[in-house]
Design an enzyme around this catalytic site. Sequence first.
Site, PDB file in Angstrom:
ATOM      1  N   GLY A 105     -12.422  -5.425  14.583  1.00 37.22           N
ATOM      2  CA  GLY A 105     -13.160  -4.867  13.683  1.00 37.22           C
ATOM      3  C   GLY A 105     -12.611  -5.263  12.288  1.00 37.22           C
ATOM      4  CG  ASP A 123     -15.294 -10.662  20.948  1.00 38.79           C
ATOM      5  OD1 ASP A 123     -14.382  -9.842  21.088  1.00 38.79           O
ATOM      6  OD2 ASP A 123     -15.927 -10.207  19.679  1.00 38.79           O
TER       7      ASP A 123
HETATM    8  P1  13P Z   1     -16.041  -7.237  12.543  1.00 41.40           P
HETATM    9  O1  13P Z   1     -17.358  -6.519  12.894  1.00 41.40           O
HETATM   10  O2  13P Z   1     -15.066  -6.463  11.637  1.00 41.40           O
HETATM   11  O3  13P Z   1     -16.176  -8.633  12.387  1.00 41.40           O
HETATM   12  O4  13P Z   1     -15.088  -7.247  14.171  1.00 41.40           O
HETATM   13  C1  13P Z   1     -15.533  -8.495  14.888  1.00 41.40           C
HETATM   14  C2  13P Z   1     -14.723  -7.975  16.253  1.00 41.40           C
HETATM   15  O5  13P Z   1     -13.889  -7.175  16.517  1.00 41.40           O
HETATM   16  C3  13P Z   1     -15.061  -8.928  17.458  1.00 41.40           C
HETATM   17  O6  13P Z   1     -14.507  -8.651  18.522  1.00 41.40           O
HETATM   18  O1  G3H Z   2     -17.250  -7.023  18.254  1.00 39.48           O
HETATM   19  C1  G3H Z   2     -18.277  -7.323  18.617  1.00 39.48           C
HETATM   20  C2  G3H Z   2     -18.475  -8.783  18.017  1.00 39.48           C
HETATM   21  O2  G3H Z   2     -18.724  -8.625  16.466  1.00 39.48           O
HETATM   22  C3  G3H Z   2     -19.537  -9.347  18.614  1.00 39.48           C
HETATM   23  O3  G3H Z   2     -20.955  -8.858  18.219  1.00 39.48           O
HETATM   24  O4  G3H Z   2     -21.855  -8.360  20.478  1.00 39.48           O
HETATM   25  O5  G3H Z   2     -23.277  -8.607  18.411  1.00 39.48           O
HETATM   26  O6  G3H Z   2     -22.334 -10.947  19.418  1.00 39.48           O
HETATM   27  P1  G3H Z   2     -22.210  -9.372  19.458  1.00 39.48           P
HETATM   28 ZN    ZN Z   3     -14.217  -6.378  18.827  1.00 43.12          ZN
END
Ligand code: 13P
Ligand code: G3H
Ligand code: ZN
Length: 322
Positions: A211, A81
């Site tokens: 998000g 991610d």
């Molecule tokens: P949230 O902060 O809304 O959970 O979004 C997570 C996200 O987009 C991870 O890539």
């Molecule tokens: O979009 C981001 C995710 O919520 C991951 O968050 O980079 O703090 O692990 P992080």
């Molecule tokens: Zn994200």
Amino acid sequence: MIVSTKELFAHAYGRYAVGAYNINNLEQLMGLFRGNLDSQAPFIIQISKGAREYTDKRLLEAMIKEADRIFSDAIFAVHLDHGDEASCLDCIKSGFYSSVMIDASDQEFKNNVAITSRVVKAAHKKGIAVEAELGRLGGVEEHISVKESDSRLTDPNDAKKFVALTGCDSLACAIGTSHGAYKFNGSQSLHFEVITEIQKILPGYPLVMHGSSSVPAEEVSRINAAGGELVGAKGVDEKQFKQAAKLGVTKINIDTDGRLVWTRVHREYFKNYPKEFDLRKPGKIFMTEYAKYIVHKNSMLGSAGWLKSLKQYLGKRKTKTI
Ligand code: 13P
Ligand code: G3H
Ligand code: ZN
């Protein structure tokens, strides 16, 4: 069984969205597998750059490999991610990830295309899919904080050009959501007209919504009643997920909500039992509560109950397509 996100998306497209859940530790992993099996849903495990650095990336990967054996009925993909070029290349090299996300959305269009294209080239050589991002979400992640005034929605015509130029396999579009627990301040809202337009221009192409935590009001008030100070926290209306899925959103990213479950369980536990110091007691409650939360979330995403159909679909397919 670990599968390609391409296969998950081909099965889900237009029917449901696959939940993409971030994990950082063992308890989240256990709750995630239990919840997805309880609701018979395929899912995506997401590991962020920050999560890989939290302990040691090899530990998270080893836990997932073992969970794959323990929960042998589960069907899921493993995804990086919000990677940068270096972390994408590292994950591609490791051969363990089903897909990587290259997030060069802070760059100008031309640079975003150049960086994303390099990652796509390296990933496709190894049969790994690539998610890219165009447009800019607001909010806070571990490495970046984007002011609302700097966020911008994805331009549908640019999206078409971007996909053609880079060859990326799915696209994260900015449609008004933001990362973290404080979404929709002031006049912000979800822009369905943007996804509608993108789907028209890119029919059948998998879109990703970041998000997407719903930041449940009950969760926030329980956290605050147990000593938290989450003032003004607000999320996405989860009743909108199924509408988004019909418009080609096949992956919906959720991290913050899981963190809220963790915070509520631990705050309440230690408030109620101030003499306790056994980490396993709240840990056990968390795993059960997180699994319950995943079951609920999958019902809102429409992914609950699709596992059997996916298994049959995968059985009929002979080759992976990347
Ligand atoms: P949230 O902060 O809304 O959970 O979004 C997570 C996200 O987009 C991870 O890539
Ligand atoms: O979009 C981001 C995710 O919520 C991951 O968050 O980079 O703090 O692990 P992080
Ligand atoms: Zn994200």
